[in-house]
Design a protein around this motif. Structure first.
Motif, mmCIF file in Angstrom:
data_model
loop_
_atom_site.group_PDB
_atom_site.id
_atom_site.type_symbol
_atom_site.label_atom_id
_atom_site.label_comp_id
_atom_site.label_asym_id
_atom_site.label_seq_id
_atom_site.Cartn_x
_atom_site.Cartn_y
_atom_site.Cartn_z
ATOM 1 N N TYR A 139 12.224 -34.956 17.203
ATOM 2 C CA TYR A 139 12.581 -36.511 17.002
ATOM 3 C C TYR A 139 11.881 -37.062 15.758
ATOM 4 C CZ TYR A 139 14.009 -35.946 21.647
ATOM 5 O OH TYR A 139 14.681 -35.371 22.864
ATOM 6 N N ASP A 140 12.627 -37.789 14.973
ATOM 7 C CA ASP A 140 12.254 -38.446 13.927
ATOM 8 C C ASP A 140 11.300 -39.778 14.140
ATOM 9 O OD1 ASP A 140 14.343 -37.453 11.580
ATOM 10 O OD2 ASP A 140 15.745 -37.878 13.451
ATOM 11 N N ALA A 141 11.570 -40.259 15.196
ATOM 12 C CA ALA A 141 10.487 -41.440 15.698
ATOM 13 C C ALA A 141 10.243 -41.289 17.190
ATOM 14 C CB ALA A 141 11.148 -42.550 15.428
ATOM 15 N N VAL A 142 9.112 -41.646 17.734
ATOM 16 C CA VAL A 142 8.844 -41.720 19.024
ATOM 17 C C VAL A 142 8.019 -43.088 19.459
ATOM 18 C CG1 VAL A 142 7.405 -40.773 20.971
ATOM 19 C CG2 VAL A 142 8.210 -38.999 19.145
ATOM 20 N N LEU A 143 8.616 -43.550 20.559
ATOM 21 C CA LEU A 143 8.041 -44.834 20.834
ATOM 22 C C LEU A 143 7.383 -44.561 22.272
ATOM 23 C CD1 LEU A 143 10.840 -45.766 19.261
ATOM 24 C CD2 LEU A 143 10.989 -47.604 20.709
ATOM 25 N N CYS A 144 5.973 -45.312 22.111
ATOM 26 C CA CYS A 144 5.294 -44.915 23.465
ATOM 27 C C CYS A 144 4.678 -46.426 23.575
ATOM 28 C CB CYS A 144 3.921 -43.859 22.961
ATOM 29 S SG CYS A 144 2.900 -43.547 24.335
ATOM 30 N N HIS A 145 5.377 -47.046 24.421
ATOM 31 C CA HIS A 145 5.224 -48.283 24.717
ATOM 32 C C HIS A 145 4.724 -48.393 26.170
ATOM 33 C CE1 HIS A 145 7.848 -49.774 20.849
ATOM 34 N NE2 HIS A 145 6.600 -48.997 20.563
ATOM 35 N N GLY A 146 3.533 -49.031 26.258
ATOM 36 C CA GLY A 146 3.002 -49.348 27.520
ATOM 37 C C GLY A 146 2.862 -48.193 28.457
ATOM 38 N N VAL A 147 2.628 -47.192 27.878
ATOM 39 C CA VAL A 147 2.296 -45.936 28.616
ATOM 40 C C VAL A 147 0.722 -45.566 28.747
ATOM 41 C CG1 VAL A 147 2.639 -43.443 28.615
ATOM 42 C CG2 VAL A 147 4.521 -44.900 27.784
ATOM 43 N N LEU A 148 -0.034 -45.385 27.700
ATOM 44 C CA LEU A 148 -1.269 -45.171 27.608
ATOM 45 C C LEU A 148 -2.106 -45.922 28.744
ATOM 46 C CD1 LEU A 148 -2.270 -44.619 23.791
ATOM 47 C CD2 LEU A 148 -1.204 -43.045 25.748
ATOM 48 N N GLU A 149 -1.944 -47.004 29.024
ATOM 49 C CA GLU A 149 -2.798 -48.073 30.016
ATOM 50 C C GLU A 149 -2.734 -47.032 31.362
ATOM 51 O OE1 GLU A 149 -0.075 -48.857 28.181
ATOM 52 O OE2 GLU A 149 -0.370 -51.037 27.744
ATOM 53 N N TYR A 150 -1.654 -46.298 31.751
ATOM 54 C CA TYR A 150 -1.619 -45.544 33.068
ATOM 55 C C TYR A 150 -1.750 -44.192 33.142
ATOM 56 C CZ TYR A 150 0.598 -50.165 33.604
ATOM 57 O OH TYR A 150 0.772 -51.840 33.562
ATOM 58 N N VAL A 151 -1.990 -43.380 31.932
ATOM 59 C CA VAL A 151 -2.001 -42.254 31.902
ATOM 60 C C VAL A 151 -3.674 -41.704 32.194
ATOM 61 C CG1 VAL A 151 -0.200 -41.623 30.535
ATOM 62 C CG2 VAL A 151 -2.669 -41.811 29.630
ATOM 63 N N ASP A 152 -4.181 -40.555 32.845
ATOM 64 C CA ASP A 152 -5.218 -40.398 33.106
ATOM 65 C C ASP A 152 -6.163 -39.948 31.789
ATOM 66 O OD1 ASP A 152 -4.887 -40.622 35.974
ATOM 67 O OD2 ASP A 152 -4.373 -38.294 36.202
ATOM 68 N N ASP A 153 -5.405 -39.333 31.043
ATOM 69 C CA ASP A 153 -6.239 -38.842 29.608
ATOM 70 C C ASP A 153 -5.399 -39.203 28.512
ATOM 71 O OD1 ASP A 153 -7.309 -37.546 27.479
ATOM 72 O OD2 ASP A 153 -7.318 -35.791 28.526
ATOM 73 N N PRO A 154 -5.567 -40.571 27.990
ATOM 74 C CA PRO A 154 -5.070 -41.051 26.748
ATOM 75 C C PRO A 154 -4.926 -40.291 25.632
ATOM 76 C CG PRO A 154 -6.547 -42.788 27.683
ATOM 77 C CD PRO A 154 -6.705 -41.443 28.505
ATOM 78 N N ALA A 155 -6.115 -39.463 25.350
ATOM 79 C CA ALA A 155 -5.888 -38.488 23.959
ATOM 80 C C ALA A 155 -4.864 -37.424 24.383
ATOM 81 C CB ALA A 155 -7.164 -38.004 24.003
ATOM 82 N N GLU A 156 -4.672 -37.029 25.492
ATOM 83 C CA GLU A 156 -3.695 -35.882 25.885
ATOM 84 C C GLU A 156 -2.486 -36.600 25.711
ATOM 85 O OE1 GLU A 156 -2.338 -32.957 29.419
ATOM 86 O OE2 GLU A 156 -4.109 -34.280 29.720
#
Length: 254
Positions: free
Chosen positions: A107-124
């Motif tokens: 992918y040329d671009a990735v949108l990650c919007h409103g996701v990190l708030e809900y994952v167990d490991d944000p760095a991963e």
């Protein structure tokens, strides 16, 4: 600002949309490939397509990954109504098993919007979406801001909850808080650089929009446009990052 979304909704999305649109335009010019100006865009947690569909209307192909079948159904309907059904594809999944449903480095671009708030490991989570990028890809990362929640709880008279957000490592104010995790601008930037990207810009999002009563926008002619312009200026100033409801980081490889 020209925003393909509804006027009231644009208060929450206009800053991100303008930054994202400009970034995609730059990516088109920089690719050097004979693609006819069409980018491959991945929207993780893209839900019903509030960004995916406008991106597709620019002429790009968008793959939306979301765990909710209902959201993907709404995405399909929204894309059809916008006349871009042939450029939007929805697949069920999440960042934890992202490469079970999409290709690495595609992918040329990735949108990650409103996701990190809900994952167990944000760095991963950040490392995972970065792996989906091509060597010169662009990441658009949007997450809840810690400082904005402190301000909102304090102005609502919930002072103990405001203190809890401020002192809790996850920026969480208690059992009734629907957002498990919030971030500072420095934390988000560190996650991005830790995944091997260079931070291009950080923006504060919804600095004022969540604090202004709707009745004021309805009563004063031109108030909506004036507030949009104020949000755009404040978004660029680091002093306002600490009170923004959301934080947006734009980053690139190399």
């Amino acid at each position: 600002m020209s925003d393909p979304l509804r006027p009231r909704a644009s208060l929450r999305t206009a800053v991100v949309w303008e930054v994202l649109k400009d970034a995609l335009d730059r990516r088109v010019k920089a690719t050097g490939r004979d693609t006819g100006g069409v980018l491959e865009v991945l929207d993780t947690g893209g839900g019903s397509g509030k960004f995916a569909v406008p991106v597709a209307r620019l002429g790009h192909r968008v793959t939306v990954v979301d765990p909710s079948p209902n959201a993907l159904f709404a995405l399909e309907r929204r894309a059809a109504e916008a006349g871009v059904a042939d450029r939007v594809r929805g697949v069920q999944g999440d960042t934890h098993g992202l490469f079970d449903v999409v290709e690495r480095g595609a992918y040329d671009a990735v949108l990650c919007h409103g996701v990190l708030e809900y994952v167990d490991d944000p760095a991963e989570g950040v490392r995972s979406v970065v792996e989906a990028l091509r060597p010169s890809g662009t990441l658009s990362l949007l997450a809840a801001g810690q400082g904005g929640a402190v301000l909102a709880r304090a102005l609502a008279g919930h002072f103990a909850e405001a203190k809890q957000v401020l002192t809790d490592p996850t920026g969480h104010w208690g059992a009734g808080d629907p957002v498990p995790r919030r971030f500072t601008a420095d934390q988000l930037s560190a996650l991005v650089t830790g995944a091997g990207l260079e931070v291009g810009a950080v923006h504060g999002v919804r600095v004022f929009a969540d604090l202004v009563p709707g009745v004021l926008l309805d009563a004063e002619p031109g108030a909506m446009d004036a507030l949009l312009q104020l949000e755009a200026v404040a978004a660029e100033l680091p002093a306002f990052h600490s009170v923004a409801t959301q934080l947006h980081v734009l980053a690139e490889r190399g």
